[in-house]
Write a protein that holds these residues in place. Sequence first.
Motif, PDB file in Angstrom:
ATOM      1  N   VAL A  77       0.837  -1.206   0.000  1.00 27.17           N
ATOM      2  CA  VAL A  77       0.000   0.000   0.000  1.00 27.17           C
ATOM      3  C   VAL A  77       0.870   1.255   0.000  1.00 27.17           C
ATOM      4  CG1 VAL A  77      -1.638   1.326   1.390  1.00 27.17           C
ATOM      5  CG2 VAL A  77      -2.002  -1.111   1.031  1.00 27.17           C
ATOM      6  N   MET A  78       1.906   1.277   0.837  1.00 26.70           N
ATOM      7  CA  MET A  78       2.782   2.446   0.906  1.00 26.70           C
ATOM      8  C   MET A  78       3.540   2.653  -0.404  1.00 26.70           C
ATOM      9  SD  MET A  78       2.061   3.836   3.641  1.00 26.70           S
ATOM     10  CE  MET A  78       3.246   5.140   3.536  1.00 26.70           C
ATOM     11  N   ALA A  79       3.972   1.584  -1.046  1.00 21.65           N
ATOM     12  CA  ALA A  79       4.671   1.714  -2.326  1.00 21.65           C
ATOM     13  C   ALA A  79       3.733   2.258  -3.395  1.00 21.65           C
ATOM     14  CB  ALA A  79       5.227   0.357  -2.752  1.00 21.65           C
ATOM     15  N   THR A  80       2.487   1.833  -3.377  1.00 21.83           N
ATOM     16  CA  THR A  80       1.513   2.340  -4.345  1.00 21.83           C
ATOM     17  C   THR A  80       1.260   3.822  -4.123  1.00 21.83           C
ATOM     18  OG1 THR A  80       0.453   0.181  -4.427  1.00 21.83           O
ATOM     19  CG2 THR A  80      -0.827   2.050  -5.210  1.00 21.83           C
ATOM     20  N   GLN A  81       1.104   4.233  -2.887  1.00 24.17           N
ATOM     21  CA  GLN A  81       0.879   5.646  -2.588  1.00 24.17           C
ATOM     22  C   GLN A  81       2.093   6.484  -2.948  1.00 24.17           C
ATOM     23  OE1 GLN A  81      -0.270   5.816   1.505  1.00 24.17           O
ATOM     24  NE2 GLN A  81      -2.356   5.155   1.082  1.00 24.17           N
ATOM     25  N   LEU A  82       3.274   5.999  -2.646  1.00 22.25           N
ATOM     26  CA  LEU A  82       4.493   6.725  -2.954  1.00 22.25           C
ATOM     27  C   LEU A  82       4.640   6.907  -4.461  1.00 22.25           C
ATOM     28  CD1 LEU A  82       7.146   7.980  -2.006  1.00 22.25           C
ATOM     29  CD2 LEU A  82       8.172   5.721  -2.194  1.00 22.25           C
ATOM     30  N   SER A  83       4.319   5.896  -5.217  1.00 25.67           N
ATOM     31  CA  SER A  83       4.416   5.976  -6.670  1.00 25.67           C
ATOM     32  C   SER A  83       3.453   7.017  -7.223  1.00 25.67           C
ATOM     33  CB  SER A  83       4.123   4.608  -7.286  1.00 25.67           C
ATOM     34  OG  SER A  83       4.146   4.704  -8.681  1.00 25.67           O
ATOM     35  N   ALA A  84       2.227   7.031  -6.729  1.00 27.51           N
ATOM     36  CA  ALA A  84       1.241   7.995  -7.209  1.00 27.51           C
ATOM     37  C   ALA A  84       1.633   9.419  -6.826  1.00 27.51           C
ATOM     38  CB  ALA A  84      -0.136   7.655  -6.648  1.00 27.51           C
ATOM     39  N   ILE A  85       2.104   9.603  -5.605  1.00 33.41           N
ATOM     40  CA  ILE A  85       2.515  10.936  -5.151  1.00 33.41           C
ATOM     41  C   ILE A  85       3.700  11.426  -5.977  1.00 33.41           C
ATOM     42  CG2 ILE A  85       3.591  12.168  -3.226  1.00 33.41           C
ATOM     43  CD1 ILE A  85       1.836  10.420  -1.370  1.00 33.41           C
ATOM     44  N   THR A  86       4.642  10.552  -6.250  1.00 33.41           N
ATOM     45  CA  THR A  86       5.812  10.929  -7.040  1.00 33.41           C
ATOM     46  C   THR A  86       5.405  11.309  -8.453  1.00 33.41           C
ATOM     47  OG1 THR A  86       7.173   9.441  -5.741  1.00 33.41           O
ATOM     48  CG2 THR A  86       8.060  10.138  -7.844  1.00 33.41           C
ATOM     49  N   LEU A  87       4.528  10.535  -9.054  1.00 32.52           N
ATOM     50  CA  LEU A  87       4.092  10.820 -10.420  1.00 32.52           C
ATOM     51  C   LEU A  87       3.400  12.167 -10.507  1.00 32.52           C
ATOM     52  CD1 LEU A  87       3.678   9.801 -13.343  1.00 32.52           C
ATOM     53  CD2 LEU A  87       1.481   8.937 -12.584  1.00 32.52           C
ATOM     54  N   VAL A  88       2.478  12.440  -9.627  1.00 32.54           N
ATOM     55  CA  VAL A  88       1.736  13.695  -9.664  1.00 32.54           C
ATOM     56  C   VAL A  88       2.609  14.864  -9.199  1.00 32.54           C
ATOM     57  CG1 VAL A  88      -0.215  14.936  -8.674  1.00 32.54           C
ATOM     58  CG2 VAL A  88      -0.488  12.571  -9.374  1.00 32.54           C
ATOM     59  N   GLY A  89       3.362  14.659  -8.120  1.00 30.93           N
ATOM     60  CA  GLY A  89       4.167  15.734  -7.552  1.00 30.93           C
ATOM     61  C   GLY A  89       5.302  16.188  -8.442  1.00 30.93           C
ATOM     62  N   THR A  90       6.017  15.243  -9.030  1.00 31.12           N
ATOM     63  CA  THR A  90       7.165  15.640  -9.848  1.00 31.12           C
ATOM     64  C   THR A  90       6.753  16.298 -11.147  1.00 31.12           C
ATOM     65  OG1 THR A  90       7.305  13.410 -10.754  1.00 31.12           O
ATOM     66  CG2 THR A  90       8.732  13.928  -8.891  1.00 31.12           C
ATOM     67  N   THR A  91       5.644  15.883 -11.731  1.00 29.24           N
ATOM     68  CA  THR A  91       5.200  16.540 -12.960  1.00 29.24           C
ATOM     69  C   THR A  91       4.697  17.941 -12.648  1.00 29.24           C
ATOM     70  OG1 THR A  91       3.057  15.460 -12.727  1.00 29.24           O
ATOM     71  CG2 THR A  91       4.623  14.443 -14.201  1.00 29.24           C
ATOM     72  N   GLY A  92       4.004  18.108 -11.537  1.00 35.01           N
ATOM     73  CA  GLY A  92       3.555  19.441 -11.151  1.00 35.01           C
ATOM     74  C   GLY A  92       4.722  20.354 -10.823  1.00 35.01           C
ATOM     75  N   ARG A  93       5.739  19.808 -10.163  1.00 35.11           N
ATOM     76  CA  ARG A  93       6.931  20.576  -9.818  1.00 35.11           C
ATOM     77  C   ARG A  93       7.680  20.988 -11.072  1.00 35.11           C
ATOM     78  NH1 ARG A  93       9.191  23.002  -5.450  1.00 35.11           N
ATOM     79  NH2 ARG A  93      10.089  21.473  -4.056  1.00 35.11           N
ATOM     80  N   GLY A  94       7.787  20.083 -12.021  1.00 35.47           N
ATOM     81  CA  GLY A  94       8.461  20.402 -13.286  1.00 35.47           C
ATOM     82  C   GLY A  94       7.725  21.468 -14.068  1.00 35.47           C
ATOM     83  N   TYR A  95       6.416  21.411 -14.042  1.00 34.67           N
ATOM     84  CA  TYR A  95       5.621  22.418 -14.760  1.00 34.67           C
ATOM     85  C   TYR A  95       5.747  23.789 -14.113  1.00 34.67           C
ATOM     86  CZ  TYR A  95       1.633  24.874 -16.713  1.00 34.67           C
ATOM     87  OH  TYR A  95       0.834  25.798 -17.324  1.00 34.67           O
ATOM     88  N   SER A  96       5.768  23.838 -12.789  1.00 34.19           N
ATOM     89  CA  SER A  96       5.827  25.126 -12.106  1.00 34.19           C
ATOM     90  C   SER A  96       7.205  25.789 -12.240  1.00 34.19           C
ATOM     91  CB  SER A  96       5.456  24.971 -10.629  1.00 34.19           C
ATOM     92  OG  SER A  96       6.444  24.201  -9.964  1.00 34.19           O
ATOM     93  N   LYS A  97       8.255  25.035 -12.449  1.00 42.36           N
ATOM     94  CA  LYS A  97       9.603  25.589 -12.579  1.00 42.36           C
ATOM     95  C   LYS A  97       9.874  26.136 -13.987  1.00 42.36           C
ATOM     96  CE  LYS A  97      11.262  24.476  -8.546  1.00 42.36           C
ATOM     97  NZ  LYS A  97      11.877  25.364  -7.615  1.00 42.36           N
ATOM     98  N   ALA A  98       9.078  25.715 -14.947  1.00 43.16           N
ATOM     99  CA  ALA A  98       9.342  26.112 -16.344  1.00 43.16           C
ATOM    100  C   ALA A  98       8.962  27.542 -16.616  1.00 43.16           C
ATOM    101  CB  ALA A  98       8.589  25.205 -17.287  1.00 43.16           C
TER     102      ALA A  98
END
Length: 70
Positions: free
Chosen positions: A49-70
Amino acid sequence: MHIIDWTVVAVYLVWIVWDGLRRSKATHEVEGYFLANRSLPWWAVGLSVMATQLSAITLVGTTGRGYSKA
């Protein structure tokens, strides 16, 4: 992609389907298939369960972070 890349992808997909079919023949009920006959220890389920949550958070968080830095 090169031919070796496509070969690896094709072999992986064939193996996944074959392994899934092979393992699904060992169980006769859907609950046993999806819940592993309720035989997993609590810590393995918790880690999954924790690995699934971590994967989803990473996918959403890193793409949002990349978009905001551009």
